[in-house]
Every structure is written in structure tokens, then in C-alpha cells.
Scaffold this motif. Sequence first.
Motif, mmCIF file in Angstrom:
data_model
loop_
_atom_site.group_PDB
_atom_site.id
_atom_site.type_symbol
_atom_site.label_atom_id
_atom_site.label_comp_id
_atom_site.label_asym_id
_atom_site.label_seq_id
_atom_site.Cartn_x
_atom_site.Cartn_y
_atom_site.Cartn_z
ATOM 1 N N LEU A 1 0.835 -1.209 0.000
ATOM 2 C CA LEU A 1 0.000 0.000 0.000
ATOM 3 C C LEU A 1 0.863 1.249 0.000
ATOM 4 O O LEU A 1 0.518 2.242 -0.654
ATOM 5 C CB LEU A 1 -0.926 -0.018 1.214
ATOM 6 C CG LEU A 1 -2.176 -0.853 1.056
ATOM 7 C CD1 LEU A 1 -2.874 -0.997 2.380
ATOM 8 C CD2 LEU A 1 -3.108 -0.194 0.072
ATOM 9 N N ASN A 6 2.007 1.720 -3.499
ATOM 10 C CA ASN A 6 0.922 2.249 -4.336
ATOM 11 C C ASN A 6 0.710 3.727 -4.078
ATOM 12 O O ASN A 6 0.426 4.488 -5.004
ATOM 13 C CB ASN A 6 -0.379 1.509 -4.029
ATOM 14 C CG ASN A 6 -0.306 0.079 -4.427
ATOM 15 O OD1 ASN A 6 0.482 -0.284 -5.260
ATOM 16 N ND2 ASN A 6 -1.123 -0.735 -3.806
ATOM 17 N N LEU A 7 0.836 4.131 -2.810
ATOM 18 C CA LEU A 7 0.655 5.544 -2.477
ATOM 19 C C LEU A 7 1.748 6.382 -3.123
ATOM 20 O O LEU A 7 1.491 7.490 -3.590
ATOM 21 C CB LEU A 7 0.668 5.706 -0.961
ATOM 22 C CG LEU A 7 0.166 7.037 -0.426
ATOM 23 C CD1 LEU A 7 -1.278 7.227 -0.785
ATOM 24 C CD2 LEU A 7 0.338 7.095 1.069
ATOM 25 N N THR A 10 -5.102 -0.527 -7.718
ATOM 26 C CA THR A 10 -4.279 -1.500 -6.994
ATOM 27 C C THR A 10 -4.438 -1.334 -5.496
ATOM 28 O O THR A 10 -4.440 -2.320 -4.751
ATOM 29 C CB THR A 10 -2.823 -1.335 -7.400
ATOM 30 O OG1 THR A 10 -2.754 -1.203 -8.793
ATOM 31 C CG2 THR A 10 -2.013 -2.512 -6.969
ATOM 32 N N MET A 11 -4.584 -0.091 -5.042
ATOM 33 C CA MET A 11 -4.804 0.143 -3.609
ATOM 34 C C MET A 11 -6.087 -0.520 -3.144
ATOM 35 O O MET A 11 -6.132 -1.109 -2.060
ATOM 36 C CB MET A 11 -4.882 1.640 -3.334
ATOM 37 C CG MET A 11 -3.558 2.273 -3.056
ATOM 38 S SD MET A 11 -3.789 3.995 -2.671
ATOM 39 C CE MET A 11 -3.235 4.014 -1.004
ATOM 40 N N ASN A 61 -5.470 -4.177 -2.761
ATOM 41 C CA ASN A 61 -4.676 -4.496 -1.576
ATOM 42 C C ASN A 61 -5.479 -4.304 -0.293
ATOM 43 O O ASN A 61 -5.296 -5.058 0.668
ATOM 44 C CB ASN A 61 -3.422 -3.620 -1.550
ATOM 45 C CG ASN A 61 -2.382 -4.112 -2.511
ATOM 46 O OD1 ASN A 61 -2.333 -5.289 -2.826
ATOM 47 N ND2 ASN A 61 -1.557 -3.221 -2.996
ATOM 48 N N VAL A 62 -6.365 -3.301 -0.271
ATOM 49 C CA VAL A 62 -7.199 -3.109 0.914
ATOM 50 C C VAL A 62 -8.165 -4.285 1.079
ATOM 51 O O VAL A 62 -8.454 -4.711 2.203
ATOM 52 C CB VAL A 62 -7.934 -1.758 0.837
ATOM 53 C CG1 VAL A 62 -9.042 -1.676 1.840
ATOM 54 C CG2 VAL A 62 -6.957 -0.636 1.090
ATOM 55 N N SER A 79 2.864 -4.639 -6.471
ATOM 56 C CA SER A 79 3.049 -3.226 -6.140
ATOM 57 C C SER A 79 4.479 -2.787 -6.410
ATOM 58 O O SER A 79 4.712 -1.637 -6.792
ATOM 59 C CB SER A 79 2.681 -2.988 -4.685
ATOM 60 O OG SER A 79 1.317 -3.225 -4.518
#
Lengths: 89, 143
Positions: free
Chosen positions: A17, A20-21, A39-40, A43-44, B27
Motif C-alpha cells: 500500500l 501504491n501511495l 491496486t490500492m 490491496n485493501v 506493487s
Amino acid sequence: MLEGALAFGFAGLGLALAMNLWRLVRGPGTADRILALDTMVINVIGVIVLAGIAGGSPAAFEAALLLAMVGFVGTVAYAKFLLRGDIIE
Amino acid sequence: MSGAVPFAELLAAALIVLGAGFALVGSWGLVRLPSLMERLHAPTKATTLGLGAMLAGSVVWFQLVKGEWTTHELLVPVFLFVTAPIAANMIAKVHLHALRSGDASAPAGPAGAPPPPPGRADWATHEAPHQGTPCDFEGDERR
């Protein structure tokens, strides 16, 4: 055994995460930001599933399913807005 | 030690570790790869597969804890496997559209902008039907 796997899972998803941020802030294009947000969301969903396993409550899967659907709709809405200048024509 | 641990718990732990590893790889690829067309590969495939592994791990775990097979977790990966290609297609269309409209904030990447398709057609990102091109299907002109 499972506690260690859950700790690894939470740590890996947290790191994912954060990456991604970084992509969401850095860009450079709008499509990169949409992809990072998509993608976030995925993942969440993973974090919610792991929290459901850790807490022993199967109610987390309704939240995961809801987030999967809403995240997809949000991604398509962003993309449609950038492509057509409108979401629902 | 592993003799005392039930096989199902071992399997659930392995699936969770595998899923988190795939999410991390996806990611990392999103951060690391050079342009959007390459970046699309990592999250849409690796992260989706990782989430599928994690949910399979949760199915195994709830079978171990409650002694019954649950299948409603599998709705999430099924839905994601269906929607991930559509979302990736829309994002690639946004990228092509930004390249074609000369958006300076969207670099084409090492592979360059994709060449236009043969004939007088163009990528279908902006205009819908093109009259007089190979994409001009019957009935477009009457609209």
C-alpha cells in the motif's frame, strides 16, 4: 504458525500500500494514478480478508465483496470521465 | 514440530504468505516499471492472483476452525478475475488517449507510442464509429 503468516501478510500488504501511495502521488500521468488507486483497492481487500481471518469473523467477506464491486465501478468511472468527458451519456 | 501442526493450518499459512508475496511483487512492479503500458502488467496479474491465493487460504482456515466448507469467499476472486481485464483495458485506453492528444505528462515509455492500426482506422479511444474506415460497420451511417 498462522500468526506468523498473518504478520507477514499484514506487513507485505502494508508495504504494498505504501508503494501504491508513492505511485499515486508521483504520477506522472492521470492513468498512472487511476492504476495506483485500483491496486490500492485490491490491496485493501486483501487487508480486510486477513483481518477477517485474524478476528475469526466471516462477516469481513461481505465488506471485501462490496469493496471489490465499488472499486471496479470507481475505476471505470474515472476512465470513462477521462475518455469521454462524461460518465453516463 | 510440523507433525503437531495440522496440515490445513500449514496450507492456510502457506497460501496467505504466497498471496502477500504476490501482492508485494505487483506493487513493486507498479513502482519499478518504466511506463504505464509496462506498469499495467504487474498489478492486474500479480496482485489479483495474490488476492486469489489469500482467499483460498481463508477458505482452508475457516474449514479448519468451523469444520465446514465455505464458498462465499470465492465470489471475491471470481468477481476480480472478471473485472481486472476490463479495468486494465479502460486504463490502457486512457493512456492511448493521453498519448494521442499530446498530453506532456504521459510519457510513452521505452517502447514508444503504439503505431496506428492498418488502414485508415484509428484506436477507438476518442471517437466512436468512423465513417469510411474498416471500422465503419453497416448502420453507422444511418445514425
